[in-house]
Write a protein that holds these residues in place. Structure first.
Motif, PDB file in Angstrom:
ATOM      1  N   ASN A  81      76.218 -90.109  48.997  1.00 40.97           N
ATOM      2  CA  ASN A  81      76.567 -89.361  50.198  1.00 40.97           C
ATOM      3  C   ASN A  81      77.376 -90.270  51.127  1.00 40.97           C
ATOM      4  OD1 ASN A  81      76.305 -88.340  52.986  1.00 40.97           O
ATOM      5  ND2 ASN A  81      74.999 -86.792  52.050  1.00 40.97           N
ATOM      6  N   VAL A 105      84.728 -88.050  56.397  1.00 45.11           N
ATOM      7  CA  VAL A 105      84.113 -86.841  55.849  1.00 45.11           C
ATOM      8  C   VAL A 105      84.408 -85.674  56.785  1.00 45.11           C
ATOM      9  CG1 VAL A 105      81.966 -85.725  55.135  1.00 45.11           C
ATOM     10  CG2 VAL A 105      82.269 -88.174  54.768  1.00 45.11           C
ATOM     11  N   SER A 123      78.490 -90.010  54.175  1.00 45.87           N
ATOM     12  CA  SER A 123      78.004 -90.183  55.548  1.00 45.87           C
ATOM     13  C   SER A 123      76.898 -91.225  55.600  1.00 45.87           C
ATOM     14  CB  SER A 123      77.506 -88.846  56.100  1.00 45.87           C
ATOM     15  OG  SER A 123      78.550 -87.904  56.152  1.00 45.87           O
ATOM     16  N   ASN A 151      83.301 -81.537  57.048  1.00 48.79           N
ATOM     17  CA  ASN A 151      82.474 -80.455  56.514  1.00 48.79           C
ATOM     18  C   ASN A 151      82.725 -79.176  57.304  1.00 48.79           C
ATOM     19  OD1 ASN A 151      81.157 -81.964  54.514  1.00 48.79           O
ATOM     20  ND2 ASN A 151      79.686 -82.751  56.000  1.00 48.79           N
ATOM     21  N   ARG A 152      82.641 -78.048  56.607  1.00 49.74           N
ATOM     22  CA  ARG A 152      82.753 -76.736  57.243  1.00 49.74           C
ATOM     23  C   ARG A 152      81.486 -75.950  56.977  1.00 49.74           C
ATOM     24  NH1 ARG A 152      86.691 -71.957  55.239  1.00 49.74           N
ATOM     25  NH2 ARG A 152      84.976 -71.810  53.770  1.00 49.74           N
ATOM     26  N   SER A 153      80.923 -75.400  58.013  1.00 45.07           N
ATOM     27  CA  SER A 153      79.724 -74.581  57.886  1.00 45.07           C
ATOM     28  C   SER A 153      80.024 -73.165  58.330  1.00 45.07           C
ATOM     29  CB  SER A 153      78.574 -75.163  58.726  1.00 45.07           C
ATOM     30  OG  SER A 153      78.945 -75.186  60.090  1.00 45.07           O
TER      31      SER A 153
END
Length: 208
Positions: free
Chosen positions: A178, A63, A180, A65-67
């Motif tokens: 999900n 996985v 994760s 993710n970009r925040s």
């Protein structure tokens, strides 16, 4: 007038000798004796990547993710990556890395996964017994399978089981999708596995 012309001719024919100061090399600067910080970081990163390529541990990114954080000057981006590593011989690990750059986040996750590898007990090419586990809303069920069945699993569960070296297994995700949480639930299930000798010792029964 004649003296002036003679002096001029002599000055034109005579070559000026180099001063000894011109042949003396300049003193080295203090910073020349050591490489710049950027080059040192690049060299250490190359050595780290070379060491990772030499070991027999395979790495997979599950996985990413970009925040985004909105600040006064604009937007700041950060990345997180869930990494699973394994040698396909019974050892598997999971790591979660965060950084401002994607490559750094993956590197941190891989290093953490290598530091927290667990040993999965197997029976031939499958697991020793059926087991289930739950992490948050994710619930997984893992069962042993006969030889030739293959890895019947999907998503992050398949990557974890394959890197652990399990060749025949039946796995099912029953809760949240999900990835994760599914991967973490799968690791919790693998941690519950016990060998026959461990179960007999726990029950205080001597093996026949």
């Amino acid at each position: 007038m004649e003296n002036t012309s003679v002096t001029t001719a002599i000055e034109e024919n005579v070559t000026v000798a180099e001063t000894p100061e011109a042949n003396v090399p300049a003193a080295p600067r203090k910073s020349e004796g050591r490489p710049p910080r950027r080059e040192a970081r690049r060299d250490s990163r190359r050595e780290r990547e070379r060491d990772e390529e030499q070991d027999d541990v395979e790495e997979r990114t599950i996985v990413v993710n970009r925040s985004t954080k909105v600040v006064k000057g604009g937007k700041n981006f950060s990345f997180s990556a869930l990494i699973v590593v394994g040698d396909k011989k019974g050892r598997v690990g999971m790591g979660f890395g965060k950084a401002n750059e994607l490559t750094d986040a993956i590197r941190k996750g891989g290093e953490q996964a290598r530091r927290h590898m667990i040993t999965v007990p197997t029976n031939g090419g499958t697991i020793t017994h059926a087991v289930d586990a739950r992490f948050c809303a994710a619930k997984v069920l893992v069962k042993p399978a006969s030889q030739g069945t293959g890895v019947i699993a999907g998503g992050g569960m398949r990557a974890v089981l394959e890197l652990a070296g399990i060749q025949d297994v039946l796995a099912k995700s029953l809760g949240s999708s999900n990835q994760s949480n599914v991967v973490k639930a799968t690791f919790d299930a693998l941690k519950k596995l016990r060998t026959k000798a461990e179960m007999l010792e726990k029950r205080d029964v001597k093996a026949l």
